[in-house]
Design a protein around this motif. Structure first.
Motif, PDB file in Angstrom:
ATOM      1  N   ALA A 181      -6.873 -66.618   6.371  1.00  0.00           N
ATOM      2  CA  ALA A 181      -7.013 -67.370   5.130  1.00  0.00           C
ATOM      3  C   ALA A 181      -7.949 -66.630   4.181  1.00  0.00           C
ATOM      4  O   ALA A 181      -9.037 -66.217   4.564  1.00  0.00           O
ATOM      5  CB  ALA A 181      -7.548 -68.771   5.419  1.00  0.00           C
ATOM      6  N   GLY A 182      -7.501 -66.447   2.945  1.00  0.00           N
ATOM      7  CA  GLY A 182      -8.317 -65.754   1.957  1.00  0.00           C
ATOM      8  C   GLY A 182      -8.211 -64.251   1.992  1.00  0.00           C
ATOM      9  O   GLY A 182      -8.770 -63.570   1.125  1.00  0.00           O
ATOM     10  N   GLY A 183      -7.484 -63.714   2.991  1.00  0.00           N
ATOM     11  CA  GLY A 183      -7.296 -62.273   3.068  1.00  0.00           C
ATOM     12  C   GLY A 183      -6.346 -61.776   1.988  1.00  0.00           C
ATOM     13  O   GLY A 183      -5.663 -62.553   1.312  1.00  0.00           O
ATOM     14  N   LEU A 184      -6.272 -60.458   1.829  1.00  0.00           N
ATOM     15  CA  LEU A 184      -5.438 -59.867   0.781  1.00  0.00           C
ATOM     16  C   LEU A 184      -3.973 -60.267   0.942  1.00  0.00           C
ATOM     17  O   LEU A 184      -3.314 -60.652  -0.040  1.00  0.00           O
ATOM     18  CB  LEU A 184      -5.574 -58.342   0.821  1.00  0.00           C
ATOM     19  N   ALA A 185      -3.459 -60.192   2.172  1.00  0.00           N
ATOM     20  CA  ALA A 185      -2.048 -60.531   2.397  1.00  0.00           C
ATOM     21  C   ALA A 185      -1.779 -61.992   2.060  1.00  0.00           C
ATOM     22  O   ALA A 185      -0.779 -62.320   1.406  1.00  0.00           O
ATOM     23  CB  ALA A 185      -1.666 -60.237   3.853  1.00  0.00           C
ATOM     24  N   ASP A 215       1.514 -70.571   4.333  1.00  0.00           N
ATOM     25  CA  ASP A 215       0.709 -71.652   4.914  1.00  0.00           C
ATOM     26  C   ASP A 215       0.879 -71.728   6.434  1.00  0.00           C
ATOM     27  O   ASP A 215      -0.091 -71.888   7.188  1.00  0.00           O
ATOM     28  CB  ASP A 215       1.106 -72.995   4.298  1.00  0.00           C
ATOM     29  N   GLU A 216       2.131 -71.618   6.878  1.00  0.00           N
ATOM     30  CA  GLU A 216       2.405 -71.685   8.315  1.00  0.00           C
ATOM     31  C   GLU A 216       1.755 -70.519   9.053  1.00  0.00           C
ATOM     32  O   GLU A 216       1.182 -70.698  10.136  1.00  0.00           O
ATOM     33  CB  GLU A 216       3.915 -71.699   8.559  1.00  0.00           C
ATOM     34  N   ALA A 217       1.852 -69.330   8.477  1.00  0.00           N
ATOM     35  CA  ALA A 217       1.273 -68.155   9.121  1.00  0.00           C
ATOM     36  C   ALA A 217      -0.242 -68.282   9.231  1.00  0.00           C
ATOM     37  O   ALA A 217      -0.848 -67.868  10.234  1.00  0.00           O
ATOM     38  CB  ALA A 217       1.648 -66.892   8.347  1.00  0.00           C
ATOM     39  N   VAL A 218      -0.882 -68.875   8.231  1.00  0.00           N
ATOM     40  CA  VAL A 218      -2.332 -69.076   8.282  1.00  0.00           C
ATOM     41  C   VAL A 218      -2.674 -70.123   9.339  1.00  0.00           C
ATOM     42  O   VAL A 218      -3.587 -69.937  10.158  1.00  0.00           O
ATOM     43  CB  VAL A 218      -2.860 -69.498   6.898  1.00  0.00           C
ATOM     44  N   ALA A 219      -1.926 -71.235   9.353  1.00  0.00           N
ATOM     45  CA  ALA A 219      -2.187 -72.307  10.320  1.00  0.00           C
ATOM     46  C   ALA A 219      -1.992 -71.825  11.752  1.00  0.00           C
ATOM     47  O   ALA A 219      -2.683 -72.274  12.676  1.00  0.00           O
ATOM     48  CB  ALA A 219      -1.286 -73.499  10.033  1.00  0.00           C
ATOM     49  N   ALA A 220      -1.048 -70.894  11.944  1.00  0.00           N
ATOM     50  CA  ALA A 220      -0.772 -70.370  13.279  1.00  0.00           C
ATOM     51  C   ALA A 220      -1.722 -69.245  13.679  1.00  0.00           C
ATOM     52  O   ALA A 220      -1.689 -68.784  14.824  1.00  0.00           O
ATOM     53  CB  ALA A 220       0.675 -69.869  13.352  1.00  0.00           C
ATOM     54  N   GLY A 221      -2.549 -68.792  12.740  1.00  0.00           N
ATOM     55  CA  GLY A 221      -3.484 -67.715  13.041  1.00  0.00           C
ATOM     56  C   GLY A 221      -2.890 -66.330  12.887  1.00  0.00           C
ATOM     57  O   GLY A 221      -3.502 -65.339  13.290  1.00  0.00           O
ATOM     58  N   TRP A 222      -1.703 -66.242  12.280  1.00  0.00           N
ATOM     59  CA  TRP A 222      -1.067 -64.936  12.095  1.00  0.00           C
ATOM     60  C   TRP A 222      -1.618 -64.204  10.869  1.00  0.00           C
ATOM     61  O   TRP A 222      -1.551 -62.990  10.782  1.00  0.00           O
ATOM     62  CB  TRP A 222       0.439 -65.094  11.955  1.00  0.00           C
ATOM     63  N   LEU A 223      -2.104 -64.982   9.883  1.00  0.00           N
ATOM     64  CA  LEU A 223      -2.698 -64.412   8.679  1.00  0.00           C
ATOM     65  C   LEU A 223      -4.091 -64.997   8.501  1.00  0.00           C
ATOM     66  O   LEU A 223      -4.334 -66.166   8.824  1.00  0.00           O
ATOM     67  CB  LEU A 223      -1.861 -64.746   7.440  1.00  0.00           C
ATOM     68  N   ARG A 251      -3.446 -63.957   0.009  1.00  0.00           N
ATOM     69  CA  ARG A 251      -3.563 -64.181  -1.435  1.00  0.00           C
ATOM     70  C   ARG A 251      -2.334 -63.681  -2.166  1.00  0.00           C
ATOM     71  O   ARG A 251      -1.823 -64.349  -3.080  1.00  0.00           O
ATOM     72  CB  ARG A 251      -4.821 -63.497  -1.985  1.00  0.00           C
ATOM     73  N   LEU A 252      -1.816 -62.529  -1.764  1.00  0.00           N
ATOM     74  CA  LEU A 252      -0.628 -61.971  -2.420  1.00  0.00           C
ATOM     75  C   LEU A 252       0.603 -62.838  -2.149  1.00  0.00           C
ATOM     76  O   LEU A 252       1.351 -63.190  -3.074  1.00  0.00           O
ATOM     77  CB  LEU A 252      -0.386 -60.544  -1.924  1.00  0.00           C
ATOM     78  N   LEU A 253       0.805 -63.189  -0.882  1.00  0.00           N
ATOM     79  CA  LEU A 253       1.964 -63.999  -0.538  1.00  0.00           C
ATOM     80  C   LEU A 253       1.860 -65.390  -1.160  1.00  0.00           C
ATOM     81  O   LEU A 253       2.866 -65.966  -1.601  1.00  0.00           O
ATOM     82  CB  LEU A 253       2.094 -64.106   0.984  1.00  0.00           C
ATOM     83  N   GLY A 254       0.644 -65.937  -1.189  1.00  0.00           N
ATOM     84  CA  GLY A 254       0.447 -67.237  -1.820  1.00  0.00           C
ATOM     85  C   GLY A 254       0.748 -67.195  -3.310  1.00  0.00           C
ATOM     86  O   GLY A 254       1.333 -68.142  -3.863  1.00  0.00           O
ATOM     87  N   PHE A 255       0.375 -66.103  -3.967  1.00  0.00           N
ATOM     88  CA  PHE A 255       0.681 -65.946  -5.390  1.00  0.00           C
ATOM     89  C   PHE A 255       2.188 -65.930  -5.616  1.00  0.00           C
ATOM     90  O   PHE A 255       2.699 -66.593  -6.531  1.00  0.00           O
ATOM     91  CB  PHE A 255       0.057 -64.654  -5.922  1.00  0.00           C
ATOM     92  N   LEU A 256       2.932 -65.169  -4.797  1.00  0.00           N
ATOM     93  CA  LEU A 256       4.387 -65.102  -4.945  1.00  0.00           C
ATOM     94  C   LEU A 256       5.034 -66.468  -4.702  1.00  0.00           C
ATOM     95  O   LEU A 256       5.965 -66.863  -5.415  1.00  0.00           O
ATOM     96  CB  LEU A 256       4.957 -64.073  -3.964  1.00  0.00           C
ATOM     97  N   GLN A 257       4.536 -67.185  -3.688  1.00  0.00           N
ATOM     98  CA  GLN A 257       5.072 -68.513  -3.394  1.00  0.00           C
ATOM     99  C   GLN A 257       4.871 -69.447  -4.582  1.00  0.00           C
ATOM    100  O   GLN A 257       5.810 -70.124  -5.040  1.00  0.00           O
ATOM    101  CB  GLN A 257       4.379 -69.080  -2.154  1.00  0.00           C
ATOM    102  N   ARG A 258       3.639 -69.506  -5.090  1.00  0.00           N
ATOM    103  CA  ARG A 258       3.348 -70.411  -6.216  1.00  0.00           C
ATOM    104  C   ARG A 258       4.124 -70.012  -7.459  1.00  0.00           C
ATOM    105  O   ARG A 258       4.614 -70.877  -8.197  1.00  0.00           O
ATOM    106  CB  ARG A 258       1.844 -70.423  -6.492  1.00  0.00           C
ATOM    107  N   TRP A 259       4.279 -68.716  -7.693  1.00  0.00           N
ATOM    108  CA  TRP A 259       5.019 -68.242  -8.857  1.00  0.00           C
ATOM    109  C   TRP A 259       6.463 -68.737  -8.822  1.00  0.00           C
ATOM    110  O   TRP A 259       6.986 -69.237  -9.840  1.00  0.00           O
ATOM    111  CB  TRP A 259       4.986 -66.711  -8.894  1.00  0.00           C
ATOM    112  N   SER A 260       7.109 -68.632  -7.675  1.00  0.00           N
ATOM    113  CA  SER A 260       8.507 -69.056  -7.588  1.00  0.00           C
ATOM    114  C   SER A 260       8.629 -70.577  -7.618  1.00  0.00           C
ATOM    115  O   SER A 260       9.518 -71.126  -8.284  1.00  0.00           O
ATOM    116  CB  SER A 260       9.162 -68.491  -6.326  1.00  0.00           C
ATOM    117  N   PHE A 261       7.743 -71.277  -6.920  1.00  0.00           N
ATOM    118  CA  PHE A 261       7.827 -72.733  -6.882  1.00  0.00           C
ATOM    119  C   PHE A 261       7.616 -73.349  -8.265  1.00  0.00           C
ATOM    120  O   PHE A 261       8.253 -74.334  -8.624  1.00  0.00           O
ATOM    121  CB  PHE A 261       6.809 -73.299  -5.898  1.00  0.00           C
ATOM    122  N   ARG A 262       6.686 -72.798  -9.041  1.00  0.00           N
ATOM    123  CA  ARG A 262       6.391 -73.376 -10.355  1.00  0.00           C
ATOM    124  C   ARG A 262       7.501 -73.118 -11.363  1.00  0.00           C
ATOM    125  O   ARG A 262       7.520 -73.738 -12.436  1.00  0.00           O
ATOM    126  CB  ARG A 262       5.064 -72.815 -10.875  1.00  0.00           C
TER     127      ARG A 262
END
Length: 402
Positions: free
Chosen positions: A146-150, A136-144, A152-163
């Protein structure tokens, strides 16, 4: 109970996450738990500083990981450092025994995913202590993108561990809301801010005078920004305000700390030939009280896109000191919540980009140099170390039962 603490930074590093994790580790050890720490062997902001690869300290077993220490001057350098930490941490964790609870912070990004994988492999519960949200931070800062492959993949890993977390610690209501939007059940989330360093930070009148004298600030109204200089805390508005009041010789801006934007402050000062800006590196914990007490007005900055993603931890030490502060950021934020609890003159709020508003507040605040606030100090008690640390320790202990 056997507890693993997993984070890039730990004692004797002095960045905020290192200080808070060290406080937690000492509290867990004092409560009778067996604590193991896996962290980095290099200083976070000063990678040339090296710490022992393995040591026992205060009854804790500390394993420190080698990384290249390439620094933050380019994204690829950060990625290499993060990747080497991940690989080395994986190797070390494979050889360490099973832990009842693994507490993961969020540096390097997604380190909680590694903790979750190891817990699934060996057993035990995982408690992410979310100091910031990535990607989320990387997207807000413009480093990633939003919606790109990287992303989506990192977001999936984050949600998987948090849940899969037994409990997850959010720092404010805005962060808790973001976690729920990611599918984390509300009953799993424990919301508490990080505590003030009230054992080390107190108003130090003598230290204030010595610090101001040492740095040529004796007769100045000192406006201080102290801590991490990062894109999450954009300093452009404050720097433009320093330029706008350059002819008011009694107003002086002191930037203390480090981070990726620290050099930009120096470059702005040199480019504009500003004599009203001083920059200093992070101060050791032994000098922190004197450094922070030297301010007449503290400044805390939060970029609007980062609400609920990062947390303005420095505000709690400022409240403890009772020194007025100016918040540059959105009112609808945790920073805005804190400022709203204090009377006029103890806190000021300015919108990002509104240089005129910042200048107005600076001039108003300078009418009361050396002001202290009893209301702020009373509010600070809500964020005292023992109260918040004790609650977090109970959360960790309860997680072991899940």
């Amino acid at each position: 109970m056997r507890i693993l603490l997993l984070n890039q930074c730990f004692y004797p590093d002095h960045v905020a996450t290192a200080q808070h994790l060290t406080d937690l580790a000492l509290g867990l050890s004092k409560a009778g738990h067996q604590v193991t720490v896996v962290a980095c062997s290099r200083g976070y902001d000063s990678p040339q500083i090296r710490y022992p690869a393995h040591e026992f300290w205060q009854g804790m077993d500390i394993h420190r990981i080698w990384t290249p220490g390439l620094g933050k001057s380019a994204k690829w350098r950060r990625l290499v450092d993060f990747g080497s930490f991940w690989l080395s941490a994986t190797w070390i964790l494979l050889w360490l025994p099973r832990f009842d609870v693994t507490v993961c912070l969020t540096s390097p990004p997604l380190i909680s995913t590694l903790g979750t994988v190891m817990a699934a492999f060996k057993g035990g519960s995982v408690v992410p202590w979310v100091m910031d949200l990535n990607p989320d931070e990387a997207v807000a800062a413009g480093w990633l993108r939003a919606g790109g492959l990287a992303e989506r993949l990192l977001g999936f890993l984050q949600r998987w561990s948090f849940r899969r977390a037994a409990r997850i610690v959010a720092l404010d209501r805005f962060m808790a809301r973001r976690l729920m939007e990611k599918g984390v059940p509300p009953e799993v989330i424990h919301t508490d801010p990080p505590w003030s360093h009230d054992e080390a930070v107190r108003y130090d009148e003598q230290g204030r005078e010595e610090f101001r004298s040492l740095h040529g600030l004796k007769d100045k109204f000192v406006i201080m920004y102290s801590g991490n200089h990062s894109p999450c805390h954009p300093l452009d508005t404050l720097l433009e305000a320093a330029l706008a009041v350059r002819d008011r010789s009694h107003l002086h801006f002191l930037f203390v700390g480090g981070g990726s934007e620290f050099e930009k402050v120096k470059q702005f000062r040199e480019r504009q030939l500003l004599g009203n800006i001083t920059t200093l590196p992070y101060q050791p914990m032994s000098s922190l009280a004197a450094s922070l007490s030297a301010a007449d007005l503290h400044v805390v900055v939060l970029g609007e896109p980062f609400v609920g993603i990062v947390h303005p931890c420095k505000i709690y030490n400022i409240l403890t000191l009772g020194i007025p502060f100016m918040a540059i950021g959105p009112e609808e934020s945790h920073l805005g919540d804190i400022a709203a609890k204090l009377p006029a003159g103890d806190s000021y709020v300015a919108r990002p980009g509104s240089v005129e508003e910042v200048v107005h507040h600076l001039v108003k605040a300078a009418e009361s140099p050396g002001r202290r606030s009893l209301d702020a100090q009373r509010l600070a008690r809500e964020f005292a170390t023992e109260a918040l640390r004790s609650r977090l320790i109970r959360v960790i202990e309860e997680a072991a039962q899940k």
